[in-house]
Design a protein around this motif. Structure first.
Motif, PDB file in Angstrom:
ATOM      1  N   GLU A  36       8.295 129.218-118.356  1.00  0.00           N
ATOM      2  CA  GLU A  36       7.619 128.193-117.518  1.00  0.00           C
ATOM      3  C   GLU A  36       7.791 126.878-118.288  1.00  0.00           C
ATOM      4  O   GLU A  36       7.982 125.781-117.603  1.00  0.00           O
ATOM      5  CB  GLU A  36       6.276 128.464-117.357  1.00  0.00           C
ATOM      6  CG  GLU A  36       5.317 127.343-116.483  1.00  0.00           C
ATOM      7  CD  GLU A  36       4.105 127.559-115.896  1.00  0.00           C
ATOM      8  OE1 GLU A  36       3.563 128.790-116.362  1.00  0.00           O
ATOM      9  OE2 GLU A  36       3.706 126.767-115.102  1.00  0.00           O
ATOM     10  N   GLU A 197       8.050 138.769-113.148  1.00  0.00           N
ATOM     11  CA  GLU A 197       8.371 138.079-111.735  1.00  0.00           C
ATOM     12  C   GLU A 197       6.939 137.623-111.179  1.00  0.00           C
ATOM     13  O   GLU A 197       6.713 136.555-110.821  1.00  0.00           O
ATOM     14  CB  GLU A 197       9.163 138.579-111.009  1.00  0.00           C
ATOM     15  CG  GLU A 197      10.462 138.943-111.825  1.00  0.00           C
ATOM     16  CD  GLU A 197      11.302 137.608-112.400  1.00  0.00           C
ATOM     17  OE1 GLU A 197      10.957 136.564-111.955  1.00  0.00           O
ATOM     18  OE2 GLU A 197      11.956 137.991-113.342  1.00  0.00           O
ATOM     19  N   SER A 200       5.185 134.994-112.816  1.00  0.00           N
ATOM     20  CA  SER A 200       5.869 133.764-113.007  1.00  0.00           C
ATOM     21  C   SER A 200       5.541 132.938-111.406  1.00  0.00           C
ATOM     22  O   SER A 200       5.477 131.489-111.458  1.00  0.00           O
ATOM     23  CB  SER A 200       7.282 133.894-113.129  1.00  0.00           C
ATOM     24  OG  SER A 200       7.454 134.488-114.382  1.00  0.00           O
ATOM     25  N   GLU A 201       5.477 133.904-110.526  1.00  0.00           N
ATOM     26  CA  GLU A 201       5.386 133.277-109.447  1.00  0.00           C
ATOM     27  C   GLU A 201       3.945 133.035-108.747  1.00  0.00           C
ATOM     28  O   GLU A 201       3.720 132.176-108.054  1.00  0.00           O
ATOM     29  CB  GLU A 201       5.724 134.208-107.865  1.00  0.00           C
ATOM     30  CG  GLU A 201       7.446 134.582-107.985  1.00  0.00           C
ATOM     31  CD  GLU A 201       8.137 133.638-107.421  1.00  0.00           C
ATOM     32  OE1 GLU A 201       7.669 132.963-106.657  1.00  0.00           O
ATOM     33  OE2 GLU A 201       9.097 133.159-108.249  1.00  0.00           O
ATOM     34  N   GLU A 203       0.153 131.665-108.522  1.00  0.00           N
ATOM     35  CA  GLU A 203      -0.461 130.227-108.493  1.00  0.00           C
ATOM     36  C   GLU A 203      -1.800 130.297-109.360  1.00  0.00           C
ATOM     37  O   GLU A 203      -2.145 129.470-110.224  1.00  0.00           O
ATOM     38  CB  GLU A 203      -0.886 129.520-107.326  1.00  0.00           C
ATOM     39  CG  GLU A 203       0.229 128.425-107.132  1.00  0.00           C
ATOM     40  CD  GLU A 203       0.063 127.781-105.593  1.00  0.00           C
ATOM     41  OE1 GLU A 203      -1.095 127.380-105.232  1.00  0.00           O
ATOM     42  OE2 GLU A 203       1.078 128.093-104.811  1.00  0.00           O
ATOM     43  N   ASP A 211      -0.889 141.751-105.648  1.00  0.00           N
ATOM     44  CA  ASP A 211       0.489 141.943-105.546  1.00  0.00           C
ATOM     45  C   ASP A 211       0.278 143.649-105.251  1.00  0.00           C
ATOM     46  O   ASP A 211      -0.166 144.341-106.004  1.00  0.00           O
ATOM     47  CB  ASP A 211       1.294 141.771-107.003  1.00  0.00           C
ATOM     48  CG  ASP A 211       2.557 142.408-106.820  1.00  0.00           C
ATOM     49  OD1 ASP A 211       3.531 141.681-106.238  1.00  0.00           O
ATOM     50  OD2 ASP A 211       2.842 143.682-107.307  1.00  0.00           O
TER      51      ASP A 211
END
Ligand SMILES: [Mn+2]
Length: 343
Positions: A36, A197, A200-201, A203, A211
């Motif tokens: 990031e 992943e 990283s996505e 918020e 998830d």
């Protein structure tokens, strides 16, 4: 601190960074933080449940990228071109680590206790880069290392709601760490890739917990752990040290060792999972109440088994080729009672 400033300069000065990270929550959170904050072109994880950076992975990373950063791992011995490598790790190094910069509390004691992910967060913070400050803290909780000056500094930037737990309940970030760790317990490096992943996505930490794939892994790990707990028998080898042998395609021996340590009231429990990992090695995990140094026991057992072992006082592991009689080897280690074991 000179090593830290050098690491920041290398990270800021490169637009083609390869991160090689451990597959657990600490490695994944550290990799997510660096990706990031800096120009990371690729993230690699050691394959098939292997611990440590395989030499061919290191060579390939150096061939294809300007800078290689190892996170929660250190480069293999004899690594070519150490001047293009930055180490972000908190494990005791094997000998003198060779790299352009070494961010490791064992080398730079002023860093204090820290997870590798918190060290990654510190580098991003010092470079003045944007990153979600809760992400590196996930690794700190995953490693049971939510302490030390680096952690305390990063904590100041995090919504306090994420840290609210206690009374036997996990806080939000501990829950995220368990989700991320579940992925690699089921799917090893593929699980770590998925978790990276998702992290990283995300918020907020809630996005990770919602998830579906990570939630499924968490459930499977829970079910498998209960199954193994109902079958596992700890054999007492004396001096408060015990061994249980299980067979599972999941990487759950560490969880089992901790559960059995609590249940049996022992000082050290070793759990041998005789099902080989996809990389071909089998593993013994150790958990200790702190009165026995699990890292020392792991290294002793590793030399008995012809494998590699190490870790901390409370948690350690040994990897080796399938075949040897683990029970006999463990018996020899415990009965030798070397003074270092404090048995
Ligand atoms: Mn770690």
């Amino acid at each position: 601190v000179r090593e830290v400033r050098k690491a920041v300069e290398f990270l800021e000065g490169s637009d083609d960074i390869c991160v090689i990270a451990d597959i657990d929550a600490d490695g994944v959170a550290g990799a997510a933080t660096l990706r990031e904050a800096f120009d990371v072109s690729e993230v690699l994880f050691p394959p098939g449940g292997m611990y440590g950076v395989p030499p061919d992975m290191m060579e390939e990373a150096l061939r294809s990228h300007d800078l290689v950063v190892t996170v929660d791992l250190s480069p293999p011995a004899g690594c070519p071109e150490p001047d293009r490598v930055v180490i972000v790790d908190h494990h005791p190094p094997d000998g003198e680590p060779r790299a352009a910069a070494v961010v490791n509390p064992h080398v730079v004691p002023t860093l204090g206790d820290a997870s590798a992910s918190a060290l990654a967060g510190m580098l991003a913070h010092l470079a003045g880069r944007r990153f979600r400050p809760w992400v590196p803290l996930v690794g700190a909780f995953g490693d049971n290392m939510a302490r030390g000056p680096v952690f305390e500094t990063l904590k100041g930037g995090v919504d306090p709601v994420y840290l609210r737990g206690g009374h036997g309940r996990l806080n939000l970030l501990q829950n995220v760490a368990a989700h991320v760790n579940a992925a690699r317990r089921v799917m090893f490096d593929e699980g770590a890739r998925i978790a990276l992943e998702v992290m990283s996505e995300a918020e907020t930490p809630k996005d990770v917990l919602e998830d579906p794939e990570l939630s499924r892994c968490r459930m499977e790990v829970r079910r498998e752990t209960e199954r193994l707990m109902s079958e596992a028998e700890v054999e007492d080898f004396g001096a408060g040290c015990g061994l249980a042998t299980v067979a599972s395609g999941f990487d759950v021996e560490g969880i089992l060792a901790l559960r059995l340590l609590d249940d049996e009231g022992m000082r050290l429990v070793a759990v041998y999972n005789e099902t080989p990992k996809p990389c071909g090695y089998v593993k013994v995990s150790f958990r200790s109440d702190g009165s026995v140094d699990a890292g020392v026991v792991a290294r002793e057992l590793a030399s008995e088994l012809g494998g590699r072992g190490g870790g901390h006082r409370e948690a350690a592991a040994v990897y080796f080729e399938p075949g040897p009689d683990v029970s006999e080897a463990f018996r020899r280690v415990v009965s030798r009672r070397p003074p270092k074991l404090d048995l």
